[in-house]
Motif scaffolding. Structure first.
Motif, PDB file in Angstrom:
ATOM      1  N   VAL A   1      66.617  40.230  42.468  1.00 53.49           N
ATOM      2  CA  VAL A   1      66.968  38.819  42.302  1.00 53.49           C
ATOM      3  C   VAL A   1      66.686  38.419  40.863  1.00 53.49           C
ATOM      4  O   VAL A   1      65.602  38.687  40.342  1.00 53.49           O
ATOM      5  CB  VAL A   1      66.165  37.924  43.266  1.00 53.49           C
ATOM      6  N   VAL A   2      67.647  37.776  40.228  1.00 52.77           N
ATOM      7  CA  VAL A   2      67.503  37.344  38.836  1.00 52.77           C
ATOM      8  C   VAL A   2      67.551  35.819  38.777  1.00 52.77           C
ATOM      9  O   VAL A   2      68.418  35.186  39.373  1.00 52.77           O
ATOM     10  CB  VAL A   2      68.619  37.933  37.950  1.00 52.77           C
ATOM     11  N   GLY A   3      66.587  35.256  38.063  1.00 55.19           N
ATOM     12  CA  GLY A   3      66.556  33.821  37.805  1.00 55.19           C
ATOM     13  C   GLY A   3      66.176  33.569  36.357  1.00 55.19           C
ATOM     14  O   GLY A   3      66.058  34.498  35.554  1.00 55.19           O
ATOM     15  N   TRP A   4      65.978  32.295  36.033  1.00 51.96           N
ATOM     16  CA  TRP A   4      65.575  31.976  34.661  1.00 51.96           C
ATOM     17  C   TRP A   4      64.194  32.555  34.405  1.00 51.96           C
ATOM     18  O   TRP A   4      63.281  32.394  35.202  1.00 51.96           O
ATOM     19  CB  TRP A   4      65.566  30.475  34.445  1.00 51.96           C
ATOM     20  N   ASP A   5      64.049  33.255  33.264  1.00 50.82           N
ATOM     21  CA  ASP A   5      62.814  34.007  33.028  1.00 50.82           C
ATOM     22  C   ASP A   5      62.422  33.938  31.561  1.00 50.82           C
ATOM     23  O   ASP A   5      63.026  34.593  30.714  1.00 50.82           O
ATOM     24  CB  ASP A   5      63.016  35.466  33.448  1.00 50.82           C
ATOM     25  N   GLU A   6      61.391  33.158  31.272  1.00 53.60           N
ATOM     26  CA  GLU A   6      60.915  33.047  29.898  1.00 53.60           C
ATOM     27  C   GLU A   6      60.270  34.339  29.411  1.00 53.60           C
ATOM     28  O   GLU A   6      60.057  34.522  28.203  1.00 53.60           O
ATOM     29  CB  GLU A   6      59.918  31.900  29.770  1.00 53.60           C
ATOM     30  N   HIS A   7      59.955  35.262  30.344  1.00 54.68           N
ATOM     31  CA  HIS A   7      59.334  36.533  29.980  1.00 54.68           C
ATOM     32  C   HIS A   7      60.328  37.699  30.085  1.00 54.68           C
ATOM     33  O   HIS A   7      59.919  38.857  30.208  1.00 54.68           O
ATOM     34  CB  HIS A   7      58.131  36.813  30.880  1.00 54.68           C
ATOM     35  N   PHE A   8      61.612  37.413  30.034  1.00 53.92           N
ATOM     36  CA  PHE A   8      62.617  38.469  30.135  1.00 53.92           C
ATOM     37  C   PHE A   8      62.373  39.530  29.062  1.00 53.92           C
ATOM     38  O   PHE A   8      62.060  39.215  27.917  1.00 53.92           O
ATOM     39  CB  PHE A   8      64.007  37.877  29.966  1.00 53.92           C
ATOM     40  N   SER A   9      62.519  40.819  29.465  1.00 56.14           N
ATOM     41  CA  SER A   9      62.187  41.894  28.530  1.00 56.14           C
ATOM     42  C   SER A   9      63.017  43.139  28.824  1.00 56.14           C
ATOM     43  O   SER A   9      63.654  43.260  29.874  1.00 56.14           O
ATOM     44  CB  SER A   9      60.700  42.258  28.656  1.00 56.14           C
ATOM     45  N   TYR A  10      62.955  44.074  27.878  1.00 57.30           N
ATOM     46  CA  TYR A  10      63.610  45.363  28.077  1.00 57.30           C
ATOM     47  C   TYR A  10      63.071  46.060  29.317  1.00 57.30           C
ATOM     48  O   TYR A  10      63.833  46.652  30.095  1.00 57.30           O
ATOM     49  CB  TYR A  10      63.401  46.258  26.853  1.00 57.30           C
ATOM     50  N   CYS A  11      61.766  45.987  29.529  1.00 54.77           N
ATOM     51  CA  CYS A  11      61.161  46.668  30.672  1.00 54.77           C
ATOM     52  C   CYS A  11      61.693  46.116  31.993  1.00 54.77           C
ATOM     53  O   CYS A  11      61.973  46.868  32.923  1.00 54.77           O
ATOM     54  CB  CYS A  11      59.643  46.531  30.632  1.00 54.77           C
ATOM     55  N   LYS A  12      61.827  44.809  32.072  1.00 56.00           N
ATOM     56  CA  LYS A  12      62.357  44.210  33.302  1.00 56.00           C
ATOM     57  C   LYS A  12      63.807  44.621  33.518  1.00 56.00           C
ATOM     58  O   LYS A  12      64.219  44.928  34.651  1.00 56.00           O
ATOM     59  CB  LYS A  12      62.243  42.689  33.231  1.00 56.00           C
ATOM     60  N   MET A  13      64.593  44.605  32.464  1.00 64.15           N
ATOM     61  CA  MET A  13      65.991  44.998  32.589  1.00 64.15           C
ATOM     62  C   MET A  13      66.094  46.460  33.019  1.00 64.15           C
ATOM     63  O   MET A  13      66.913  46.816  33.868  1.00 64.15           O
ATOM     64  CB  MET A  13      66.732  44.761  31.273  1.00 64.15           C
ATOM     65  N   ALA A  14      65.252  47.324  32.449  1.00 60.11           N
ATOM     66  CA  ALA A  14      65.260  48.743  32.798  1.00 60.11           C
ATOM     67  C   ALA A  14      64.863  48.944  34.261  1.00 60.11           C
ATOM     68  O   ALA A  14      65.461  49.755  34.984  1.00 60.11           O
ATOM     69  CB  ALA A  14      64.320  49.518  31.882  1.00 60.11           C
TER      70      ALA A  14
END
Length: 314
Positions: free
Chosen positions: A171-184
Motif C-alpha cells: 500500500v502506498v500513501g503520502w510519505d515524507e520519509h520516502f526513500s530508495y530502500c522503501k521503493m526497493a
C-alpha cells in the motif's frame, strides 16, 4: 437542469427551481478539504447546509475525502468537532477505510496469514490494525545507513524469506520519509508475489499551499510502478471503486446522488465517472472564472461560491 452542457450558477436560479433540484437527489457526497473545512476550521455555513440536507430534507449525507493522513474514525472525530452531524463513521469514505474494505473482499488476501507492507504514513497502519490486519513500514524511516551501499541493503534485507513471503499487499500513501530502500522493498515484494495486491491511497500529483508546492502521492507510487512493472489500484477519487460497497448494498444510487467538491480533476471527474450530479464550490483553488478559462478540466453541472450560500434555499 443542464442546458447545452454549461455550468448552472445556483444563485442565478429562482427558489422554486432550486427546490426542484433538491428533490432530484436522495444522497449527498461532500468532499472535505477546501469544500467544507480547511484543516481544523469549518468553512462558514458548510455544517449548517449539510445538517439541514440530512435532518430537514431527508438526504443521506456522506463525507468523502482523498485524505490518507487520518483514519476513518479520526476523520469522523474531526467532523463531529466542527459541527457536522453525520450519523457514524460509516458515513466517512476515506482511502484508509477503502483499503481495508478492498483487502477484506480479495480472495487471495487472508488477514490470518498475510501482512501488508506500507510505504506511507502511520494512519494507514492504524486503520489496518484497527481492522485486524497486520502491517509494517507505515510512518517509518528507512534510509540507506551511513557508509551503506544499495548492494549491501539488497543482500542484507531482500534475500531474507520474510522480505516477501506472506506479504499479501503493498500500500502506498503520502510519505515524507520516502526513500530508495522503501521503493526497493516494495519492488521486491510485487515482483516476487504476483498475487499480492498493489494499492495507492490517491493519485494527487501535487499539494499546493499559499507559498509552496510539494509532491503528492502520485509521485511516490509512479516510481514503484515503474520498477515493479505493475499499476497500483487507486483507493480514492476519481476511481468509482470507492463507492462499490454503498452501491452493492443499495444505500446509494448514483443517478440520485449529488457530489459536492472543490477540485475539478478529482471531485467533478469522480461524479462524472460514477454517473452522479456535480456541484463545484469556489472555496478551493477553482473559482468558476478560473475553471472556465481551463476548458480541458471537467466542468461541473452546478456552481456555488461557497456551500453556505445554499442555506438560503433550505
Amino acid at each position: 437542469m443542464m442546458e447545452g452542457g454549461t455550468t448552472i450558477k445556483l444563485l442565478d436560479l429562482p427558489g422554486q427551481q432550486v427546490s426542484e433540484w433538491l428533490r432530484s437527489f436522495d444522497t449527498v457526497l461532500s468532499d472535505g478539504d477546501g469544500t467544507i473545512w480547511q484543516d481544523d476550521t469549518e468553512i462558514e455555513g458548510a455544517a449548517a447546509v449539510l445538517n439541514a440536507l440530512q435532518n430537514h430534507h431527508g438526504k443521506r449525507v456522506y463525507l468523502i475525502t482523498n485524505n490518507g493522513l487520518k483514519t476513518r474514525s479520526e476523520l469522523f472525530g474531526r467532523a463531529q468537532r466542527l459541527g457536522f452531524q453525520v450519523p457514524n463513521d460509516q458515513h466517512i469514505i476515506s482511502p484508509t477505510a477503502t483499503i481495508v474494505d478492498h483487502l477484506k473482499q480479495l480472495p487471495d488476501f487472508d488477514s490470518s496469514k498475510h501482512k501488508v507492507y506500507v510505504v506511507g504514513n502511520a494512519a494507514i497502519g492504524r486503520e489496518l490494525r484497527e481492522n485486524g490486519i497486520d502491517s509494517y513500514g507505515a510512518g517509518a524511516e528507512e534510509p540507506l545507513g551511513k557508509g551503506d551501499k544499495w548492494q549491501d541493503f539488497a543482500m542484507r534485507e531482500l534475500t531474507k524469506p520474510e522480505a516477501a513471503d506472506n506479504v499479501g499487499a503493498v500500500v502506498v500513501g503520502w510519505d515524507e520519509h520516502f526513500s530508495y530502500c522503501k521503493m526497493a522493498r516494495a519492488c521486491h515484494i510485487l515482483c516476487r508475489n504476483e498475487n499480492s495486491a498493489f494499492l495507492v491511497t490517491n493519485r494527487d500529483a501535487v499539494h499546493k499551499y499559499p507559498t509552496v508546492c510539494i509532491p503528492g502521492t502520485a509521485a511516490f507510487v509512479a516510481g514503484i510502478e515503474a520498477c515493479a512493472g505493475r499499476e497500483a489500484l487507486e483507493m480514492g477519487k476519481p476511481n468509482p471503486v470507492v463507492l462499490e460497497p454503498l452501491i452493492q448494498s443499495g444505500a446509494l444510487r448514483p443517478q440520485r446522488t449529488l457530489m459536492i467538491g472543490d477540485c475539478p480533476k478529482m471531485d467533478i471527474a469522480f461524479a462524472r465517472n460514477c454517473g452522479m450530479q456535480s456541484l463545484l464550490v469556489g472555496t478551493g483553488s477553482f473559482p468558476l472564472d478560473i475553471l472556465q478559462r481551463n476548458g480541458h478540466l471537467p466542468q461541473p453541472d452546478f456552481y456555488l461560491p461557497k456551500l453556505g450560500d445554499l442555506l438560503q434555499f433550505l
